[in-house]
Design an enzyme around this catalytic site. Structure first.
Site, PDB file in Angstrom:
ATOM      1  N   ASP A   1      45.495  38.612  31.614  1.00 20.75           N
ATOM      2  CA  ASP A   1      44.894  39.383  30.518  1.00 20.75           C
ATOM      3  C   ASP A   1      45.544  38.901  29.219  1.00 20.75           C
ATOM      4  OD1 ASP A   1      43.327  41.600  32.116  1.00 20.75           O
ATOM      5  OD2 ASP A   1      45.260  41.346  33.089  1.00 20.75           O
TER       6      ASP A   1
ATOM      7  N   GLN B   1      41.163  53.425  28.295  1.00 22.35           N
ATOM      8  CA  GLN B   1      40.831  52.017  28.059  1.00 22.35           C
ATOM      9  C   GLN B   1      39.500  51.594  28.687  1.00 22.35           C
ATOM     10  OE1 GLN B   1      44.558  50.735  30.131  1.00 22.35           O
ATOM     11  NE2 GLN B   1      43.291  49.084  30.938  1.00 22.35           N
TER      12      GLN B   1
ATOM     13  N   SER C   1      42.230  39.425  40.979  1.00 24.22           N
ATOM     14  CA  SER C   1      41.896  40.583  40.153  1.00 24.22           C
ATOM     15  C   SER C   1      41.421  41.716  41.060  1.00 24.22           C
ATOM     16  CB  SER C   1      40.759  40.225  39.184  1.00 24.22           C
ATOM     17  OG  SER C   1      40.180  41.400  38.651  1.00 24.22           O
TER      18      SER C   1
ATOM     19  N   HIS D   1      49.896  41.192  40.963  1.00 24.95           N
ATOM     20  CA  HIS D   1      50.822  42.274  40.595  1.00 24.95           C
ATOM     21  C   HIS D   1      52.204  42.003  41.189  1.00 24.95           C
ATOM     22  CE1 HIS D   1      46.840  44.535  40.599  1.00 24.95           C
ATOM     23  NE2 HIS D   1      47.289  44.777  39.381  1.00 24.95           N
TER      24      HIS D   1
ATOM     25  N   GLY E   1      50.906  40.130  32.806  1.00 22.56           N
ATOM     26  CA  GLY E   1      50.289  38.896  33.294  1.00 22.56           C
ATOM     27  C   GLY E   1      49.530  38.167  32.198  1.00 22.56           C
TER      28      GLY E   1
ATOM     29  N   MET F   1      47.313  49.278  37.176  1.00 22.31           N
ATOM     30  CA  MET F   1      46.306  50.293  37.504  1.00 22.31           C
ATOM     31  C   MET F   1      46.106  50.372  39.015  1.00 22.31           C
ATOM     32  SD  MET F   1      43.599  50.328  34.398  1.00 22.31           S
ATOM     33  CE  MET F   1      42.604  48.952  34.928  1.00 22.31           C
ATOM     34  N   GLY F   2      47.054  49.795  39.769  1.00 25.45           N
ATOM     35  CA  GLY F   2      46.981  49.907  41.229  1.00 25.45           C
ATOM     36  C   GLY F   2      46.017  48.923  41.864  1.00 25.45           C
ATOM     37  N   ASN F   3      45.666  49.202  43.150  1.00 26.56           N
ATOM     38  CA  ASN F   3      44.915  48.253  43.979  1.00 26.56           C
ATOM     39  C   ASN F   3      45.644  46.897  43.935  1.00 26.56           C
ATOM     40  OD1 ASN F   3      41.975  46.353  44.135  1.00 26.56           O
ATOM     41  ND2 ASN F   3      42.611  47.750  45.721  1.00 26.56           N
TER      42      ASN F   3
HETATM   43  P1  AMP Z   1      45.921  45.756  36.130  1.00 28.77           P
HETATM   44  O1  AMP Z   1      46.354  46.529  37.323  1.00 28.77           O
HETATM   45  O2  AMP Z   1      44.685  44.953  36.335  1.00 28.77           O
HETATM   46  O3  AMP Z   1      45.926  46.567  34.863  1.00 28.77           O
HETATM   47  O4  AMP Z   1      47.064  44.651  35.913  1.00 28.77           O
HETATM   48  C1  AMP Z   1      48.403  45.005  35.766  1.00 28.77           C
HETATM   49  C2  AMP Z   1      49.188  43.800  35.336  1.00 28.77           C
HETATM   50  O5  AMP Z   1      49.032  42.755  36.303  1.00 28.77           O
HETATM   51  C3  AMP Z   1      48.710  43.200  34.000  1.00 28.77           C
HETATM   52  O6  AMP Z   1      49.849  42.782  33.242  1.00 28.77           O
HETATM   53  C4  AMP Z   1      47.878  42.030  34.432  1.00 28.77           C
HETATM   54  O7  AMP Z   1      47.795  41.000  33.481  1.00 28.77           O
HETATM   55  C5  AMP Z   1      48.628  41.566  35.667  1.00 28.77           C
HETATM   56  N1  AMP Z   1      47.780  40.766  36.536  1.00 28.77           N
HETATM   57  C6  AMP Z   1      46.567  41.105  37.052  1.00 28.77           C
HETATM   58  N2  AMP Z   1      46.071  40.094  37.781  1.00 28.77           N
HETATM   59  C7  AMP Z   1      46.970  39.074  37.710  1.00 28.77           C
HETATM   60  C8  AMP Z   1      47.029  37.740  38.232  1.00 28.77           C
HETATM   61  N3  AMP Z   1      46.043  37.248  38.977  1.00 28.77           N
HETATM   62  N4  AMP Z   1      48.119  37.000  37.964  1.00 28.77           N
HETATM   63  C9  AMP Z   1      49.123  37.491  37.201  1.00 28.77           C
HETATM   64  N5  AMP Z   1      49.123  38.734  36.662  1.00 28.77           N
HETATM   65  C10 AMP Z   1      48.065  39.508  36.915  1.00 28.77           C
END
Ligand code: AMP
Length: 282
Positions: free
Chosen positions: A147, A57, A182, A33, A144, A26-28
């Site tokens: 989650d 979601q 995060s 990531h 990751g 979802m970026g940022n």
């Molecule tokens: P998100 O952008 O938060 O939806 O995360 C995208 C992907 O990055 C998902 O598969 C998350 O589980 C993974 N992710 C987010 N934070 C971490 C982290 N600290 N370590 C490993 N994977 C991560």
């Protein structure tokens, strides 16, 4: 790095490559990531990342509107990481005007933990990931362990709907303080950031205590350990949504016979809901 905006562009890019690895986000973007991207690169040369803040979601009153969007910085990070393509769909392209078809995971996987705290969340995740899998048709897809319940839902989705995709779980990337990276950490004040490090500390101590148990004295269930850890976090000022010791594969409550456990926690630090977990392998 190619920036792809339409489904047709992604399909055309995909046709030119034998094997591709996919990292949905979802970026940022942060180092968490990027560790997924590095894992993807280890599997194959052609890595495609998506950035899409998926409204489906997010629940009512959640942070869809304020979710951090930093596309320029994200693109620079992906370029430097050697990503081949970035899929940047709009809401209109993915969902159009009609009510979406939903992919609904079984209750056994989403009836508890984040699934009960965030009604509709995993339906939204499963739906968008299904769409991405059909559009990208990757060989590999990296998710990751941060989650953890989401990872289990995706693994089950791939098995149940016969996707020919290998899911690669990736370990949690942490700050030196132990805080799991995060995008939502950006909501924390300096003081809250300090407080937030307690979550991983409590998880580590709990793991050490459980690993130190003589196998014969492992408990019938882990409620006493859960309650103790939860109480410590509450004393530190968290509102704990759940702290639960589960079996890694099924996410059912752990019992004496289980060898592979995971402690899952969701706790609010001020207004920010943080997720963390730790695996314990006896
Ligand atoms: P998100 O952008 O938060 O939806 O995360 C995208 C992907 O990055 C998902 O598969 C998350 O589980 C993974 N992710 C987010 N934070 C971490 C982290 N600290 N370590 C490993 N994977 C991560």
């Amino acid at each position: 790095m190619k920036v792809l905006k339409s489904v047709a562009e992604v399909r055309q890019w995909r046709k030119a490559h034998d094997e591709v690895a996919f990292v949905p986000t979802m970026g940022n973007l942060h180092a968490g990531h990027l560790s997924l991207v590095a894992e993807a690169k280890r599997r194959c040369e052609n890595v495609i990342v998506s950035i899409f803040v998926n409204p489906l979601q997010f629940g009512e009153g959640e942070d869809l509107d304020s979710y951090p969007r930093t596309i320029e910085a994200d693109m620079e990070k992906l370029e430097s990481a050697g990503v081949s393509a970035l899929f940047l769909p709009t809401e209109e392209i993915l969902y159009g005007e009609d009510a979406p078809f939903l992919v609904v995971p079984p209750k056994s996987l989403i009836g508890e933990l984040c699934g009960s705290d965030r009604p509709g969340h995993f339906e939204g995740v499963a739906t968008v990931v299904t769409k991405f899998f059909n559009i990208v048709t990757p060989t590999y897809a990296c998710f990751g362990k941060k989650d953890y319940q989401q990872l289990k839902v995706i693994e089950a989705l791939v098995a149940a709907l016969n996707f020919d995709i290998k899911i690669i779980p990736v370990d949690i990337e942490r700050e030196e303080s132990g805080l799991a990276l995060s995008s939502r950490n950006g909501y924390l004040s300096d003081e809250e950031r300090q407080q937030a490090t307690k979550i991983s500390e409590v998880l580590k101590v709990l793991r050490e205590n459980l690993l130190a148990l003589d196998p014969a004295s492992r408990p019938e269930n882990y409620h006493a350990y859960e309650n103790e850890a939860r109480t410590i976090l509450e004393r530190e000022g968290f509102v704990v949504d759940y702290l639960s010791i589960r079996e890694q594969k099924t996410l059912q409550l752990a019992t004496q016979k289980d060898q592979h456990l995971v402690v899952l926690v969701a706790a609010k630090c001020g207004k920010t809901r943080l997720l963390d977990n730790i695996e314990i392998n006896y």
